[in-house]
Design an enzyme around this catalytic site. Structure first.
Site, mmCIF file in Angstrom:
data_model
loop_
_atom_site.group_PDB
_atom_site.id
_atom_site.type_symbol
_atom_site.label_atom_id
_atom_site.label_comp_id
_atom_site.label_asym_id
_atom_site.label_seq_id
_atom_site.Cartn_x
_atom_site.Cartn_y
_atom_site.Cartn_z
ATOM 1 N N SER A 6 74.604 -17.908 152.181
ATOM 2 C CA SER A 6 74.492 -17.764 150.734
ATOM 3 C C SER A 6 73.122 -17.198 150.380
ATOM 4 O O SER A 6 72.090 -17.844 150.601
ATOM 5 C CB SER A 6 74.687 -19.121 150.048
ATOM 6 O OG SER A 6 74.346 -18.991 148.680
ATOM 7 N N HIS A 30 77.575 -14.293 151.187
ATOM 8 C CA HIS A 30 78.040 -15.070 150.035
ATOM 9 C C HIS A 30 77.067 -14.831 148.880
ATOM 10 O O HIS A 30 75.854 -15.066 149.017
ATOM 11 C CB HIS A 30 78.099 -16.555 150.406
ATOM 12 C CG HIS A 30 78.642 -17.429 149.334
ATOM 13 N ND1 HIS A 30 80.001 -17.664 149.163
ATOM 14 C CD2 HIS A 30 78.028 -18.135 148.356
ATOM 15 C CE1 HIS A 30 80.192 -18.472 148.143
ATOM 16 N NE2 HIS A 30 78.999 -18.783 147.622
ATOM 17 N N ASP A 32 76.233 -15.628 144.935
ATOM 18 C CA ASP A 32 76.513 -16.544 143.833
ATOM 19 C C ASP A 32 76.155 -15.908 142.499
ATOM 20 O O ASP A 32 74.986 -15.658 142.208
ATOM 21 C CB ASP A 32 75.717 -17.840 144.030
ATOM 22 C CG ASP A 32 76.229 -18.639 145.218
ATOM 23 O OD1 ASP A 32 77.414 -19.014 145.204
ATOM 24 O OD2 ASP A 32 75.445 -18.873 146.166
ATOM 25 N N MET A 34 76.111 -16.395 138.562
ATOM 26 C CA MET A 34 76.129 -17.476 137.557
ATOM 27 C C MET A 34 75.742 -16.913 136.198
ATOM 28 O O MET A 34 74.852 -16.054 136.113
ATOM 29 C CB MET A 34 75.139 -18.572 137.945
ATOM 30 C CG MET A 34 75.346 -19.100 139.351
ATOM 31 S SD MET A 34 74.225 -20.481 139.686
ATOM 32 C CE MET A 34 74.481 -20.699 141.447
ATOM 33 N N HIS A 63 81.062 -15.104 144.681
ATOM 34 C CA HIS A 63 81.468 -16.388 144.095
ATOM 35 C C HIS A 63 81.095 -16.372 142.613
ATOM 36 O O HIS A 63 79.922 -16.510 142.268
ATOM 37 C CB HIS A 63 80.744 -17.509 144.869
ATOM 38 C CG HIS A 63 81.044 -18.891 144.391
ATOM 39 N ND1 HIS A 63 80.329 -19.987 144.807
ATOM 40 C CD2 HIS A 63 81.987 -19.374 143.534
ATOM 41 C CE1 HIS A 63 80.811 -21.080 144.234
ATOM 42 N NE2 HIS A 63 81.813 -20.735 143.449
ATOM 43 N N MET A 65 80.669 -17.923 139.324
ATOM 44 C CA MET A 65 80.557 -19.171 138.553
ATOM 45 C C MET A 65 80.284 -18.758 137.121
ATOM 46 O O MET A 65 79.173 -18.913 136.596
ATOM 47 C CB MET A 65 79.436 -20.049 139.132
ATOM 48 C CG MET A 65 79.854 -20.749 140.425
ATOM 49 S SD MET A 65 78.442 -21.278 141.410
ATOM 50 C CE MET A 65 78.106 -19.767 142.282
ATOM 51 N N MET A 134 84.375 -26.726 146.734
ATOM 52 C CA MET A 134 82.959 -26.993 146.450
ATOM 53 C C MET A 134 82.605 -28.397 146.938
ATOM 54 O O MET A 134 83.263 -29.378 146.580
ATOM 55 C CB MET A 134 82.671 -26.891 144.951
ATOM 56 C CG MET A 134 82.754 -25.488 144.369
ATOM 57 S SD MET A 134 81.724 -24.260 145.212
ATOM 58 C CE MET A 134 80.081 -24.948 144.990
ATOM 59 N N GLY A 139 76.097 -24.558 140.817
ATOM 60 C CA GLY A 139 74.958 -24.252 139.958
ATOM 61 C C GLY A 139 73.658 -24.066 140.713
ATOM 62 O O GLY A 139 72.857 -23.211 140.357
ATOM 63 N N PHE A 140 73.458 -24.854 141.747
ATOM 64 C CA PHE A 140 72.177 -24.798 142.441
ATOM 65 C C PHE A 140 72.358 -24.969 143.947
ATOM 66 O O PHE A 140 73.259 -25.697 144.385
ATOM 67 C CB PHE A 140 71.233 -25.898 141.924
ATOM 68 C CG PHE A 140 70.889 -25.712 140.474
ATOM 69 C CD1 PHE A 140 69.795 -24.936 140.101
ATOM 70 C CD2 PHE A 140 71.695 -26.278 139.489
ATOM 71 C CE1 PHE A 140 69.495 -24.742 138.757
ATOM 72 C CE2 PHE A 140 71.405 -26.080 138.131
ATOM 73 C CZ PHE A 140 70.301 -25.306 137.772
ATOM 74 N N GLY A 141 71.483 -24.324 144.699
ATOM 75 C CA GLY A 141 71.445 -24.531 146.145
ATOM 76 C C GLY A 141 70.636 -25.776 146.462
ATOM 77 O O GLY A 141 70.025 -26.381 145.572
ATOM 78 N N GLY A 142 70.661 -26.174 147.719
ATOM 79 C CA GLY A 142 69.813 -27.264 148.183
ATOM 80 C C GLY A 142 70.238 -28.653 147.778
ATOM 81 O O GLY A 142 69.461 -29.605 147.900
ATOM 82 N N ASP A 170 81.674 -24.849 150.427
ATOM 83 C CA ASP A 170 80.394 -24.365 149.895
ATOM 84 C C ASP A 170 79.593 -25.512 149.294
ATOM 85 O O ASP A 170 80.039 -26.158 148.345
ATOM 86 C CB ASP A 170 80.696 -23.307 148.816
ATOM 87 C CG ASP A 170 79.441 -22.664 148.232
ATOM 88 O OD1 ASP A 170 78.342 -22.919 148.737
ATOM 89 O OD2 ASP A 170 79.597 -21.894 147.257
ATOM 90 N N GLY A 171 78.389 -25.746 149.852
ATOM 91 C CA GLY A 171 77.470 -26.692 149.247
ATOM 92 C C GLY A 171 76.979 -27.768 150.197
ATOM 93 O O GLY A 171 77.771 -28.583 150.685
ATOM 94 N N GLY A 172 75.704 -27.739 150.503
ATOM 95 C CA GLY A 172 75.089 -28.814 151.269
ATOM 96 C C GLY A 172 75.476 -28.848 152.738
ATOM 97 O O GLY A 172 75.291 -29.871 153.401
ATOM 98 N N GLY A 192 73.471 -21.990 152.523
ATOM 99 C CA GLY A 192 72.319 -21.328 151.931
ATOM 100 C C GLY A 192 71.034 -21.845 152.510
ATOM 101 O O GLY A 192 70.417 -21.226 153.390
ATOM 102 N N SER A 193 70.611 -23.037 152.047
ATOM 103 C CA SER A 193 69.300 -23.546 152.461
ATOM 104 C C SER A 193 69.229 -23.832 153.955
ATOM 105 O O SER A 193 68.166 -23.670 154.555
ATOM 106 C CB SER A 193 68.915 -24.766 151.630
ATOM 107 O OG SER A 193 69.992 -25.642 151.488
HETATM 108 C C1 DX5 Z 1 76.035 -23.519 144.584
HETATM 109 C C2 DX5 Z 1 76.413 -22.272 145.307
HETATM 110 C C3 DX5 Z 1 76.245 -22.318 146.775
HETATM 111 C C4 DX5 Z 1 74.814 -22.572 147.222
HETATM 112 C C5 DX5 Z 1 74.876 -23.260 148.533
HETATM 113 O O1 DX5 Z 1 76.495 -23.436 143.284
HETATM 114 O O2 DX5 Z 1 77.767 -21.947 145.081
HETATM 115 O O3 DX5 Z 1 76.740 -21.129 147.398
HETATM 116 O O4 DX5 Z 1 74.060 -21.414 147.371
HETATM 117 O O5 DX5 Z 1 73.588 -23.555 148.932
HETATM 118 P P1 DX5 Z 1 73.260 -24.770 149.917
HETATM 119 O O6 DX5 Z 1 73.904 -24.392 151.238
HETATM 120 O O7 DX5 Z 1 71.791 -24.811 149.934
HETATM 121 O O8 DX5 Z 1 73.908 -25.980 149.316
HETATM 122 ZN ZN ZN Z 2 78.605 -20.293 146.231
#
Ligand code: DX5
Ligand code: ZN
Length: 216
Positions: A6, A30, A32, A34, A63, A65, A134, A139-142, A170-172, A192-193
């Site tokens: 991501s 990927h 994102d 938003m 993706h 959002m 999800m 909304g946010f990474g990490g 997707d996520g965490g 992502g992170s």
């Molecule tokens: C969150 C995004 C994800 C995000 C994942 O809304 O859809 O794609 O970037 O990031 P990590 O892997 O850090 O949770």
């Molecule tokens: Zn995403």
């Protein structure tokens, strides 16, 4: 199992070179998108995504959002292997959104928030190529992985049966939880992170692959 890094966790000032670093082990990028309405965050849109393509070889996994996928999806320049994923909770009618993305020439993905009943997407399963589960609030990474996602992936996998629909998550996702996510039936892993916060991104991706394969 495939990885889709991501780019949300990459350096937005150097997106293309960040993408190039992970390209050898990435199945998709990927991306994102938003809109500050569907989620409380703003990222990038068609002008940046369309120009990013130059020199990159992997397909895009876009993706959305956003509240109005019907309005904005057609502004993305699409290659045939790209996936465009929208949310079932968006304001536009899911069936019309699916048809519009299909007409653009992309593969179609549908996603849902962690709190949305899985049944909300069942009526559309016959018309999509991918379901993006999800495992954080979009909304946010990490953010921390929500373990309830495991059971949702398993249920979805059963519901899909023999149909050619990819289950993505997707996520965490990190090296600690990727094994369970893959064992539950996820095939495309967005991270992502766990990738971009590492000094050596390729090493981080290799660690994810090997953690996914480990038998416990
Ligand atoms: C969150 C995004 C994800 C995000 C994942 O809304 O859809 O794609 O970037 O990031 P990590 O892997 O850090 O949770
Ligand atoms: Zn995403």
């Amino acid at each position: 199992m495939n990885l889709a890094p991501s780019l949300l966790a990459a350096d937005f000032g150097n997106l293309r070179s960040e993408a190039r670093q992970v390209e050898p082990l990435a199945a998709y990028f990927h991306i994102d998108v938003m809109d500050g309405h569907f989620v409380n965050n703003l990222t990038i849109g068609p002008p940046v995504v369309n120009t990013l393509r130059k020199g990159l070889t992997r397909p895009f996994d876009i993706h959305l959002m956003i509240d109005r996928p019907l309005v904005y999806a057609p502004r993305f320049v699409i290659h045939p292997a790209d996936i465009v994923t929208f949310h079932v909770e968006a304001k536009d009618d899911p069936a019309s959104t699916i048809e519009t993305i299909r007409k653009m020439g992309a593969r179609v993905g549908i996603s849902l928030r962690p709190g949305t009943a899985l049944e909300a997407i069942f009526p559309y399963l016959g018309r999509v190529d991918l379901v993006l589960v999800m495992s954080v609030e979009p909304g946010f990474g990490g953010q921390a992985f929500m373990p309830q996602a495991i059971e949702r992936i398993r249920t979805l996998r059963q519901k899909i049966g023999e149909r050619a629909i990819t289950v993505a998550v997707d996520g965490g996702i990190n090296a600690k939880n990727i094994h369970d996510v893959v064992a539950a039936g996820a095939e495309l892993i967005v991270a992502g992170s766990a990738i971009f916060n590492a000094e050596n991104r390729i090493a981080a991706m290799r660690a994810l692959f090997s953690a996914a394969q480990q038998t416990q």
